[in-house]
Motif scaffolding. Structure first.
Motif, PDB file in Angstrom:
ATOM      1  N   ASP A   1      -2.142  16.634  -8.953  1.00  0.00           N
ATOM      2  CA  ASP A   1      -0.647  16.848  -8.337  1.00  0.00           C
ATOM      3  C   ASP A   1      -0.007  15.796  -7.985  1.00  0.00           C
ATOM      4  OD1 ASP A   1       1.713  18.023  -7.294  1.00  0.00           O
ATOM      5  OD2 ASP A   1       0.796  19.707  -6.528  1.00  0.00           O
ATOM      6  N   LEU A   2       1.102  15.388  -8.463  1.00  0.00           N
ATOM      7  CA  LEU A   2       1.870  14.002  -7.966  1.00  0.00           C
ATOM      8  C   LEU A   2       2.419  14.168  -6.680  1.00  0.00           C
ATOM      9  CD1 LEU A   2       3.674  13.011 -11.376  1.00  0.00           C
ATOM     10  CD2 LEU A   2       1.469  12.222 -10.308  1.00  0.00           C
ATOM     11  N   LYS A   3       2.467  15.278  -5.836  1.00  0.00           N
ATOM     12  CA  LYS A   3       3.099  15.409  -4.774  1.00  0.00           C
ATOM     13  C   LYS A   3       1.802  14.897  -3.592  1.00  0.00           C
ATOM     14  CE  LYS A   3       1.963  20.227  -3.251  1.00  0.00           C
ATOM     15  NZ  LYS A   3       0.491  19.664  -2.772  1.00  0.00           N
ATOM     16  N   ASP A   4       0.642  14.558  -4.193  1.00  0.00           N
ATOM     17  CA  ASP A   4      -0.607  14.255  -3.282  1.00  0.00           C
ATOM     18  C   ASP A   4      -0.724  12.558  -3.624  1.00  0.00           C
ATOM     19  OD1 ASP A   4      -0.834  16.638  -2.480  1.00  0.00           O
ATOM     20  OD2 ASP A   4      -1.978  17.220  -4.219  1.00  0.00           O
ATOM     21  N   VAL A   5       0.184  12.046  -4.429  1.00  0.00           N
ATOM     22  CA  VAL A   5      -0.372  10.742  -4.884  1.00  0.00           C
ATOM     23  C   VAL A   5       0.793   9.722  -4.289  1.00  0.00           C
ATOM     24  CG1 VAL A   5      -0.536   8.962  -6.946  1.00  0.00           C
ATOM     25  CG2 VAL A   5      -1.262  11.410  -7.139  1.00  0.00           C
ATOM     26  N   ALA A   6       0.529   8.582  -3.738  1.00  0.00           N
ATOM     27  CA  ALA A   6       1.412   7.735  -3.172  1.00  0.00           C
ATOM     28  C   ALA A   6       1.249   6.253  -3.847  1.00  0.00           C
ATOM     29  CB  ALA A   6       1.191   7.580  -1.646  1.00  0.00           C
ATOM     30  N   ALA A   7       0.845   5.353  -3.252  1.00  0.00           N
ATOM     31  CA  ALA A   7       0.524   3.878  -3.953  1.00  0.00           C
ATOM     32  C   ALA A   7      -0.210   4.078  -4.949  1.00  0.00           C
ATOM     33  CB  ALA A   7       0.376   3.005  -2.804  1.00  0.00           C
ATOM     34  N   VAL A   8      -0.003   3.434  -6.234  1.00  0.00           N
ATOM     35  CA  VAL A   8      -0.849   3.322  -7.273  1.00  0.00           C
ATOM     36  C   VAL A   8      -1.304   1.962  -7.728  1.00  0.00           C
ATOM     37  CG1 VAL A   8      -0.477   5.729  -8.093  1.00  0.00           C
ATOM     38  CG2 VAL A   8       0.889   3.856  -9.027  1.00  0.00           C
ATOM     39  N   TYR A   9      -0.771   0.941  -6.902  1.00  0.00           N
ATOM     40  CA  TYR A   9      -1.168  -0.430  -7.474  1.00  0.00           C
ATOM     41  C   TYR A   9      -2.612  -0.771  -7.333  1.00  0.00           C
ATOM     42  CZ  TYR A   9       0.184  -1.226  -2.526  1.00  0.00           C
ATOM     43  OH  TYR A   9       0.216  -1.077  -1.204  1.00  0.00           O
ATOM     44  N   PRO A  10      -3.033  -1.887  -7.741  1.00  0.00           N
ATOM     45  CA  PRO A  10      -4.362  -2.213  -7.679  1.00  0.00           C
ATOM     46  C   PRO A  10      -4.690  -2.953  -6.445  1.00  0.00           C
ATOM     47  CG  PRO A  10      -3.298  -3.370  -9.574  1.00  0.00           C
ATOM     48  CD  PRO A  10      -2.368  -2.791  -9.029  1.00  0.00           C
ATOM     49  N   PHE A  11      -5.994  -2.752  -6.065  1.00  0.00           N
ATOM     50  CA  PHE A  11      -6.437  -3.568  -4.705  1.00  0.00           C
ATOM     51  C   PHE A  11      -5.651  -3.303  -3.564  1.00  0.00           C
ATOM     52  CE2 PHE A  11      -7.083  -6.220  -8.549  1.00  0.00           C
ATOM     53  CZ  PHE A  11      -8.175  -6.120  -8.566  1.00  0.00           C
ATOM     54  N   GLN A  12      -5.393  -1.787  -3.526  1.00  0.00           N
ATOM     55  CA  GLN A  12      -4.818  -1.491  -2.231  1.00  0.00           C
ATOM     56  C   GLN A  12      -5.754  -1.753  -1.035  1.00  0.00           C
ATOM     57  OE1 GLN A  12      -3.704   2.949  -2.906  1.00  0.00           O
ATOM     58  NE2 GLN A  12      -3.360   2.132  -4.998  1.00  0.00           N
ATOM     59  N   GLY A  13      -5.171  -2.060   0.061  1.00  0.00           N
ATOM     60  CA  GLY A  13      -5.844  -2.381   1.197  1.00  0.00           C
ATOM     61  C   GLY A  13      -5.863  -3.821   1.393  1.00  0.00           C
ATOM     62  N   THR A  14      -5.333  -4.582   0.244  1.00  0.00           N
ATOM     63  CA  THR A  14      -5.439  -5.944   0.346  1.00  0.00           C
ATOM     64  C   THR A  14      -3.918  -6.663   0.544  1.00  0.00           C
ATOM     65  OG1 THR A  14      -5.488  -6.532  -2.104  1.00  0.00           O
ATOM     66  CG2 THR A  14      -7.414  -6.354  -1.184  1.00  0.00           C
ATOM     67  N   GLU A  15      -3.162  -5.663   0.964  1.00  0.00           N
ATOM     68  CA  GLU A  15      -1.525  -6.160   0.904  1.00  0.00           C
ATOM     69  C   GLU A  15      -1.184  -7.231   1.935  1.00  0.00           C
ATOM     70  OE1 GLU A  15      -2.758  -3.003   1.320  1.00  0.00           O
ATOM     71  OE2 GLU A  15      -1.835  -1.838  -0.099  1.00  0.00           O
ATOM     72  N   PHE A  16      -2.105  -7.435   3.054  1.00  0.00           N
ATOM     73  CA  PHE A  16      -1.712  -8.402   3.868  1.00  0.00           C
ATOM     74  C   PHE A  16      -2.285  -9.834   3.346  1.00  0.00           C
ATOM     75  CE2 PHE A  16      -2.078 -11.062   7.831  1.00  0.00           C
ATOM     76  CZ  PHE A  16      -0.847 -11.019   8.100  1.00  0.00           C
ATOM     77  N   ILE A  17      -3.311  -9.679   2.772  1.00  0.00           N
ATOM     78  CA  ILE A  17      -3.900 -10.945   1.959  1.00  0.00           C
ATOM     79  C   ILE A  17      -2.791 -11.318   0.811  1.00  0.00           C
ATOM     80  CG2 ILE A  17      -5.848 -11.841   0.930  1.00  0.00           C
ATOM     81  CD1 ILE A  17      -7.573  -9.667   2.438  1.00  0.00           C
ATOM     82  N   MET A  18      -2.500 -10.261   0.118  1.00  0.00           N
ATOM     83  CA  MET A  18      -1.501 -10.744  -0.777  1.00  0.00           C
ATOM     84  C   MET A  18      -0.421 -11.403  -0.225  1.00  0.00           C
ATOM     85  SD  MET A  18      -1.651  -8.179  -3.861  1.00  0.00           S
ATOM     86  CE  MET A  18      -1.612  -6.230  -2.846  1.00  0.00           C
ATOM     87  N   PHE A  19      -0.008 -10.831   0.691  1.00  0.00           N
ATOM     88  CA  PHE A  19       1.480 -11.509   1.564  1.00  0.00           C
ATOM     89  C   PHE A  19       1.059 -12.753   1.851  1.00  0.00           C
ATOM     90  CE2 PHE A  19       2.889 -11.920   5.851  1.00  0.00           C
ATOM     91  CZ  PHE A  19       4.100 -12.211   5.636  1.00  0.00           C
ATOM     92  N   ILE A  20      -0.250 -12.926   2.697  1.00  0.00           N
ATOM     93  CA  ILE A  20      -0.331 -14.366   2.786  1.00  0.00           C
ATOM     94  C   ILE A  20      -0.318 -15.292   1.762  1.00  0.00           C
ATOM     95  CG2 ILE A  20      -2.203 -15.923   3.832  1.00  0.00           C
ATOM     96  CD1 ILE A  20      -0.925 -14.215   6.055  1.00  0.00           C
TER      97      ILE A  20
END
Lengths: 72, 453
Positions: free
Chosen positions: A12-31
């Protein structure tokens, strides 16, 4: 196991949010992204410095510069 | 249309695709400007007409058989479970079908056909730039129809269709056409170039390549700017703008409507807006540095960046898209000059590199980045994986791109129809036209001067 945690779209798409790979590494990606951006300015300035050196060395007589001015 | 909500959805979808077609027209305008600017003055008009006539020739052939191929060929034929051509699914795409005309009960077929058609023009137009100033227009137009209305639409049926065998068996994922448009067109251009040979004077006697600069770099960049603009429409056209869970065979549960990619897997316009701009930026930034600020290659690198990230731009994070694009722009630039030096290939606009190599690399990177993710909302499909993507890249670039182009070019060359004679190449394709122009000028100037008292 998938890189975004989704193994099926039969959800059910109402239960889905971010779908990009390697979630949790956003801050590292930002750096990494910041480092890329800063690298670009450093590399560009080095390149421009070299280019200006070449320009300074060229056309010692000023003849070609006068032609360039005349051409507008 | 059973209800008002159905009517709004249908008319919105119709309008959505129509707008993408208008945007995508700018890709062709951009390619024409870019190609003419890259050619020398004595070849301008022929260069322009070579690409302009892609429009009618690919349009009519795409109406006659291209669109039918998309629906008839998803299983190969005979590649997936021994299934042949899907005549039933392709019924509405037959040129004599009532769905292929004004039809109040089918508002989508025409705009969907046109969206695909504009991709066809793009595929042919990519090849057009690489072969300027020495190919015969007649030969190019045959090649344009082959890629525009035949080979690219086979690859779309195989790998850019919710029911395509490459998606089912390989987990092939190519949301914004790194492979299905760009790798195939780059491979196709390489196949033609190998037979066609370089422009006169491109290489010195010892094989060192000479630079043949565009006659107007500024116009080249304007052309590429327009291609970027049209690319917005291209990206939007790759999506299904709105669809209910029931319309995707009940695989997605709940009641949330969504936009999807061509495989009917969810994505958003917001996602591709983020990723389009970030991949353009990554490509431009790296290309500027690697080319030492060269305008032609910086703009081309922006395009190569988008193309590299396109396979997975429905799912990447924007920073991932930016970095992937940077890799693609760097690789396209380096590979172009390496191939030119090593194999004496004269690709006048870098199309093989910007579209072919960047598209190929983008597919492979996508296999790693999206590894294990579902390629489709339907059950029984392989998940996205690097091996499937690599095989897919080989199919796009090699099997459906390079190979048919090389074979047909060999045939045309054998018949003496591929390349213009040396004399014509040296004096320029527009020589006679330009002579007539000068004579007309002299005539009218003399006539008007005679009227002055």
């Amino acid at each position: 196991m998938s890189t975004n945690g989704m193994s099926s779209w039969a959800v059910d798409l109402k239960d889905v949010a971010a779908v990009y790979p390697f979630q949790g590494t956003e801050f590292i990606m930002f750096i990494i992204g910041l480092a890329f951006w800063i690298w670009w300015h450093v590399a560009q300035m080095r390149m421009e410095k070299e280019e200006i050196h070449h320009e300074m060395d060229a056309d010692a007589s000023g003849k070609k510069a006068k032609e360039a001015i005349d051409r507008y | 249309m059973g209800s008002n909500i159905d009517a709004i959805t249908t008319v919105f979808t119709e309008f959505y695709y129509w707008v993408t077609v208008v945007f995508m027209f700018l890709i062709h305008v951009g390619f024409c400007i870019y190609e003419v600017a890259a050619s020398r003055r004595r070849n301008h008009l022929h260069t322009l007409m070579k690409n302009t006539m892609v429009i009618p020739l690919v349009t009519v052939t795409f109406f006659f058989f291209g669109w039918w191929i998309y629906f008839a060929f998803p299983h190969g034929p005979f590649i997936f479970e021994g299934k042949g051509l899907d005549f039933a699914a392709a019924e509405g795409a037959r040129p004599w079908s009532q769905n292929m005309g004004t039809n109040i009960s089918d508002r989508i077929n025409g705009v969907f056909w046109a969206a695909f058609l504009l991709f066809s023009w793009t595929a042919a137009s990519i090849v057009s730039g690489a072969v300027i100033e020495r190919i015969r227009s007649g030969a190019f137009w045959i090649l344009a129809v082959i890629i525009g209305s035949f080979t690219w639409i086979i690859d779309a049926a195989w790998g850019w269709h919710w029911d395509g065998w490459m998606v089912k068996l390989l987990g092939y994922h190519d949301a914004y056409a790194s492979g299905v448009i760009h790798a195939i067109a780059g491979g196709f251009a390489l196949g033609v170039l190998l037979v066609l040979g370089p422009r006169l004077g491109k290489f010195t006697a010892d094989g060192t390549p000479r630079d043949i600069p565009p006659h107007n770099v500024w116009m080249v960049t304007v052309g590429l700017f327009l291609i970027y603009t049209g690319f917005w429409g291209f990206y939007a056209a790759c999506n299904v703008p709105i669809i209910s869970p029931e319309a995707i065979g009940g695989q997605i549960t709940g009641t949330t409507w969504t936009a999807t990619n061509i495989y009917l897997a969810p994505t958003t316009l917001s996602a591709i807006t983020f990723n389009f701009l970030m991949s353009l930026s990554g490509g431009l930034m790296v290309a500027y540095i690697v080319s030492k600020g060269d305008a032609f290659w910086t703009y081309s690198g922006g395009l190569a960046g988008i193309i590299t990230a396109s396979a997975g731009n429905d799912l990447y994070h924007p920073i991932q898209a930016m970095l992937i694009a940077g890799v693609g722009a760097w690789a396209a630039y380096k590979l172009h000059f390496w191939v030119e030096r090593k194999f004496k290939i004269d690709d006048a606009v870098g199309a093989v590199a910007v579209h072919g190599y960047a598209g190929f690399i983008g597919l492979v990177i996508c296999g790693f980045m999206l590894w294990g993710q579902p390629s489709s909302p339907y059950e029984g499909y392989a998940t996205i994986n690097p091996i499937g993507q690599f095989i897919g890249a080989l199919i796009m670039f090699g099997l459906l791109g390079f190979l048919p182009a090389w074979i047909v070019s060999k045939i045309l060359n054998g018949m003496g129809l591929l390349r213009i004679p040396r004399k014509v190449e040296l004096e320029g394709l527009d020589f006679e036209t330009n002579q007539d122009y000068e004579a007309a000028l002299a005539d009218v100037i003399a006539a008007e001067n005679a009227l002055v008292k």
